[in-house]
Design a protein around this motif. Structure first.
Motif, mmCIF file in Angstrom:
data_model
loop_
_atom_site.group_PDB
_atom_site.id
_atom_site.type_symbol
_atom_site.label_atom_id
_atom_site.label_comp_id
_atom_site.label_asym_id
_atom_site.label_seq_id
_atom_site.Cartn_x
_atom_site.Cartn_y
_atom_site.Cartn_z
ATOM 1 N N GLU A 223 0.687 -1.476 0.126
ATOM 2 C CA GLU A 223 -0.202 0.149 -0.129
ATOM 3 C C GLU A 223 0.899 1.389 0.126
ATOM 4 O O GLU A 223 0.249 2.195 -0.682
ATOM 5 C CB GLU A 223 -1.030 0.267 1.330
ATOM 6 N N LEU A 224 1.973 0.572 0.704
ATOM 7 C CA LEU A 224 2.507 2.367 0.837
ATOM 8 C C LEU A 224 3.811 2.435 -0.737
ATOM 9 O O LEU A 224 3.539 3.823 -0.834
ATOM 10 C CB LEU A 224 3.830 1.851 2.045
ATOM 11 N N GLY A 225 3.822 1.982 -1.233
ATOM 12 C CA GLY A 225 5.049 1.690 -2.700
ATOM 13 C C GLY A 225 4.054 2.743 -3.155
ATOM 14 O O GLY A 225 5.200 3.654 -3.744
ATOM 15 N N THR A 226 3.206 2.879 -3.370
ATOM 16 C CA THR A 226 2.363 4.020 -5.022
ATOM 17 C C THR A 226 2.269 5.404 -4.562
ATOM 18 O O THR A 226 2.916 6.165 -5.057
ATOM 19 C CB THR A 226 0.869 4.037 -5.029
ATOM 20 N N PRO A 227 2.434 5.549 -2.895
ATOM 21 C CA PRO A 227 2.771 7.017 -2.578
ATOM 22 C C PRO A 227 4.061 7.805 -3.117
ATOM 23 O O PRO A 227 4.472 8.617 -2.825
ATOM 24 C CB PRO A 227 1.857 7.436 -0.997
ATOM 25 N N LEU A 228 4.534 6.474 -2.122
ATOM 26 C CA LEU A 228 6.349 6.171 -2.559
ATOM 27 C C LEU A 228 7.374 6.760 -3.644
ATOM 28 O O LEU A 228 8.133 7.375 -3.775
ATOM 29 C CB LEU A 228 7.455 5.453 -1.618
ATOM 30 N N ALA A 229 5.817 5.785 -4.743
ATOM 31 C CA ALA A 229 6.777 6.203 -6.256
ATOM 32 C C ALA A 229 6.289 7.549 -6.851
ATOM 33 O O ALA A 229 7.635 8.380 -7.222
ATOM 34 C CB ALA A 229 5.887 5.529 -7.388
ATOM 35 N N THR A 230 5.249 8.195 -6.339
ATOM 36 C CA THR A 230 5.001 10.032 -6.527
ATOM 37 C C THR A 230 6.027 10.405 -6.030
ATOM 38 O O THR A 230 6.213 11.504 -6.605
ATOM 39 C CB THR A 230 3.909 9.817 -6.068
ATOM 40 N N ILE A 231 6.375 10.627 -4.603
ATOM 41 C CA ILE A 231 7.201 11.273 -3.912
ATOM 42 C C ILE A 231 8.934 10.998 -4.786
ATOM 43 O O ILE A 231 9.361 12.523 -5.181
ATOM 44 C CB ILE A 231 7.308 10.700 -2.494
ATOM 45 N N LYS A 232 8.991 9.905 -4.837
ATOM 46 C CA LYS A 232 10.180 9.891 -6.074
ATOM 47 C C LYS A 232 9.990 10.754 -7.368
ATOM 48 O O LYS A 232 10.778 10.998 -7.839
ATOM 49 C CB LYS A 232 10.842 8.120 -6.422
ATOM 50 N N LEU A 233 9.398 10.399 -8.050
ATOM 51 C CA LEU A 233 8.645 11.307 -9.467
ATOM 52 C C LEU A 233 8.993 12.365 -9.051
ATOM 53 O O LEU A 233 10.139 13.646 -10.430
ATOM 54 C CB LEU A 233 7.150 10.824 -9.837
ATOM 55 N N ILE A 234 8.241 13.285 -7.708
ATOM 56 C CA ILE A 234 7.492 14.520 -8.256
ATOM 57 C C ILE A 234 8.963 15.228 -8.136
ATOM 58 O O ILE A 234 9.831 16.602 -8.375
ATOM 59 C CB ILE A 234 7.033 14.342 -6.954
ATOM 60 N N ALA A 235 9.508 14.270 -6.546
ATOM 61 C CA ALA A 235 11.645 14.775 -6.504
ATOM 62 C C ALA A 235 12.685 14.910 -7.575
ATOM 63 O O ALA A 235 13.078 15.846 -7.931
ATOM 64 C CB ALA A 235 12.383 14.177 -5.324
ATOM 65 N N ALA A 236 12.348 13.668 -8.625
ATOM 66 C CA ALA A 236 13.057 14.033 -9.929
ATOM 67 C C ALA A 236 12.460 15.256 -10.818
ATOM 68 O O ALA A 236 13.392 16.153 -11.698
ATOM 69 C CB ALA A 236 12.856 12.641 -11.012
ATOM 70 N N GLU A 237 11.726 15.951 -10.991
ATOM 71 C CA GLU A 237 11.297 16.370 -11.634
ATOM 72 C C GLU A 237 11.355 17.799 -11.211
ATOM 73 O O GLU A 237 11.877 18.370 -11.590
ATOM 74 C CB GLU A 237 9.881 16.357 -12.180
ATOM 75 N N LEU A 238 11.142 18.474 -10.275
ATOM 76 C CA LEU A 238 11.920 19.289 -8.813
ATOM 77 C C LEU A 238 13.564 18.951 -9.877
ATOM 78 O O LEU A 238 13.672 20.535 -9.672
ATOM 79 C CB LEU A 238 11.138 19.339 -7.945
ATOM 80 N N ALA A 239 14.265 18.444 -9.617
ATOM 81 C CA ALA A 239 15.332 18.205 -9.580
ATOM 82 C C ALA A 239 15.520 19.482 -11.075
ATOM 83 O O ALA A 239 16.567 19.757 -10.743
ATOM 84 C CB ALA A 239 16.081 17.119 -9.477
#
Length: 440
Positions: A223-239
Motif C-alpha cells: 500500500e505504501l509503494g504507490t505514494p512513495l513512487a509518486t514522491i520519487k517522481l516529483i522529486a526527480a521533476e523538481l530536480a
C-alpha cells in the motif's frame, strides 16, 4: 499534539482473572429457599401436634426474611469476601438457633447447618472457610447442649438416646470437615483448570498474531509503494526544473536519498512478509527442527528422524511440540529421539527420552493442568514438571486434530502425537491465497 497511546501491557499468568466471591444476591436467593423450607417444616410439625417454641422460631425466620428484603433494596455492587463471610455467618447463626429451639441434635433437619460452611468452601479462601467451619462446630455443640426439647401431641418428649445423640454430633463434626474439604478441593481444581485455559488462550492469541504479522507487513509495504513512487517522481521533476537553483540542490538530493531509502525498506518488508506467507507450508523435518531448536544445546543428544513430506506450518503446533520436547529434555538422561512415521492415513510423531519415565499412577492424568510429580524433579532445582506446559501443549495439539498418548518405555517416557493426514498434510505447490486481514 495528541499524545500517543501507551503500548499494551503484557499480561502474565499471575494476573489471571480470579472469580469473585459468590454474589450477595445469590446468597439471598438461596436464603429465600431456606426460609420457604423452614416455614414448610414449621407448618408440618404444627399440623402433627408437635410443640416447640413457636414465637421465637417464627421470629428467627422473620429475621432472615428481613435481611433478604434489606439486601434487595441495596444498590447492586461488587461483593467482597468479607461481606460474603458476614452473610454466611448470619445464616449459620440463624440455622443454629433454630436447631437449638427445635430439639437440637434430635431435629431431623439438623444436617442443614452444614450448608453455610459448604458454600463458604466454594467461594472463600482457606482462612475464612476454616473460621466459619470452627464456628459451625462450636454452634452445633452449643445447640446440642442447650437445646429445647420437642414434644408430641400427647406431651411426650421427643429425644434421642445419649449414644445416638453423641453419634449424631460426631457425624455432624465429620460432615463439617468432609463437605468443606471436598467442596474446597473441587473448586480449587476447577479454578486451576480455568487459569490453565486462560493461559492456553493467551498462547493461541500470541501465535496467531505472529502468524498474521507477515501478511500485515506485506500488505503495508504494497500500500505504501504507490505514494512513495509518486514522491520519487516529483522529486526527480523538481530536480530538473530547479537545476538553476544551487541552494536547493542539497535538499533535493536529501529528498531523493530518503525516498530511495524508504523504497529499500519497503522492499525488504514486502519480502519478509512474503517469506512468512511461504512458511505456512514447510517440510516436516524443518517443523520438528524449529520446535526442538531452543533445547538442542542443553547437553542432551536430540535426534530427529522424519520422512520427506510437507505439512502445514502452524505456530500453535510448533509451540505445543516445543513444550513436549522441553519436558523430554528436562528429564532425559542423555538422549531424546523425535521420530515421525507416516502411513496411508495418519502421521505419527513420537518423542522418546531415556529418563526415569512417568509414575504409573499419573499416566491417566497427564495433561491435566498443574499436575506434578514426575520422578526426577528433584534433579531440576525444585522444578516440578508435567503441569501447565503439558496442558497447553495437549490443548493446542488436540485443536489441530491430533490425538496424544503417553506411556513408558524401557527406559524413559514416550509421547505419541497422531494426526489424520488430511488435517496436517499440505501441498507446497498450492497457491498461497490472500494475505490475512488484520483488524485495527
Amino acid at each position: 499534539m495528541t499524545p500517543s497511546p501507551a503500548p499494551p501491557r503484557a499480561v502474565s499468568l499471575s494476573e489471571t482473572p480470579q472469580a469473585e466471591p459468590i454474589r450477595i444476591r445469590t446468597l439471598a436467593l438461596l436464603r429465600w429457599f431456606a426460609i420457604a423450607g423452614q416455614l414448610a417444616a414449621v407448618t408440618v410439625a404444627w399440623s402433627m401436634g408437635i410443640s416447640f417454641a413457636m414465637a421465637p422460631v417464627l421470629a428467627l425466620i422473620a429475621a432472615a426474611a428481613a435481611m433478604n428484603l434489606w439486601l434487595f433494596l441495596q444498590p447492586p455492587s461488587r461483593t467482597s469476601p468479607r461481606q460474603a463471610l458476614i452473610q454466611l455467618g448470619f445464616d449459620l447463626a440463624q440455622i443454629s438457633a433454630l436447631m437449638a429451639l427445635t430439639g437440637g441434635l434430635a431435629n431431623p433437619f439438623a444436617l442443614l447447618v452444614l450448608a453455610p460452611v459448604t458454600i463458604a468452601a466454594t467461594s472463600l479462601n482457606v482462612r475464612q472457610t476454616l473460621a466459619l467451619g470452627l464456628a459451625t462446630m462450636a454452634l452445633i455443640t452449643l445447640a446440642g447442649i442447650f437445646a429445647l426439647p420437642l414434644h408430641d401431641a400427647s406431651g411426650t418428649e421427643l429425644s434421642l438416646a445419649p449414644i445416638l445423640a453423641l453419634g449424631h454430633w460426631v457425624a455432624l463434626m465429620i460432615g463439617v470437615m468432609f463437605f468443606a474439604g471436598y467442596a474446597h478441593r473441587v473448586t480449587g481444581e476447577l479454578a486451576a483448570t480455568s487459569n490453565a485455559l486462560f493461559a492456553t488462550q493467551m498462547a493461541l492469541a500470541r501465535e496467531q498474531r505472529l502468524q498474521h504479522l507477515g501478511g500485515v507487513v506485506a500488505a503495508a509495504a504494497h500500500e505504501l509503494g504507490t505514494p512513495l513512487a509518486t514522491i520519487k517522481l516529483i522529486a526527480a521533476e523538481l530536480a530538473d526544473e530547479l537545476a538553476d537553483r544551487p541552494d536547493l540542490q542539497q535538499d533535493l538530493a536529501d529528498l531523493r536519498g530518503s525516498a530511495e531509502r524508504c523504497g529499500a525498506i519497503l522492499k525488504s518488508m514486502g519480502r519478509a512478509g512474503k517469506d512468512d506467507l511461504l512458511l505456512r507450508v514447510a517440510p516436516l523435518r524443518v517443523v520438528l527442527e524449529d520446535a526442538a531448536e531452543p533445547h538442542a544445546g542443553r547437553g542432551r543428544d536430540v535426534r530427529i528422524i522424519a520422512p520427506d513430506l510437507d505439512i502445514h506450518r502452524d505456530p500453535a503446533v510448533i509451540h505445543a511440540l516445543r513444550n513436549l520436547i522441553q519436558n523430554a529434555v528436562d528429564f532425559a538422561g542423555s538422549r531424546v529421539v523425535i521420530e515421525a512415521v507416516a502411513d496411508a492415513t495418519h502421521l505419527r510423531v513420537t518423542i522418546r527420552d531415556d529418563g526415569p519415565g512417568y509414575p504409573p499412577a499419573l499416566l491417566a492424568r497427564i495433561g491435566d493442568p498443574y499436575l506434578t510429580g514426575r520422578r526426577g524433579s528433584e534433579a531440576r532445582g525444585g522444578y516440578e514438571g508435567m503441569g501447565l506446559g503439558l496442558f497447553i501443549a495437549k490443548t493446542l495439539l488436540e485443536r489441530s486434530g491430533a490425538v496424544l498418548a503417553f506411556s513408558n518405555a524401557q527406559p524413559g517416557a514416550v509421547v505419541e502425537v497422531c494426526w489424520p493426514l488430511e488435517r496436517i498434510l499440505a501441498d507446497s505447490r498450492a497457491a498461497l491465497g490472500e494475505n490475512p486481514h488484520h483488524d485495527p
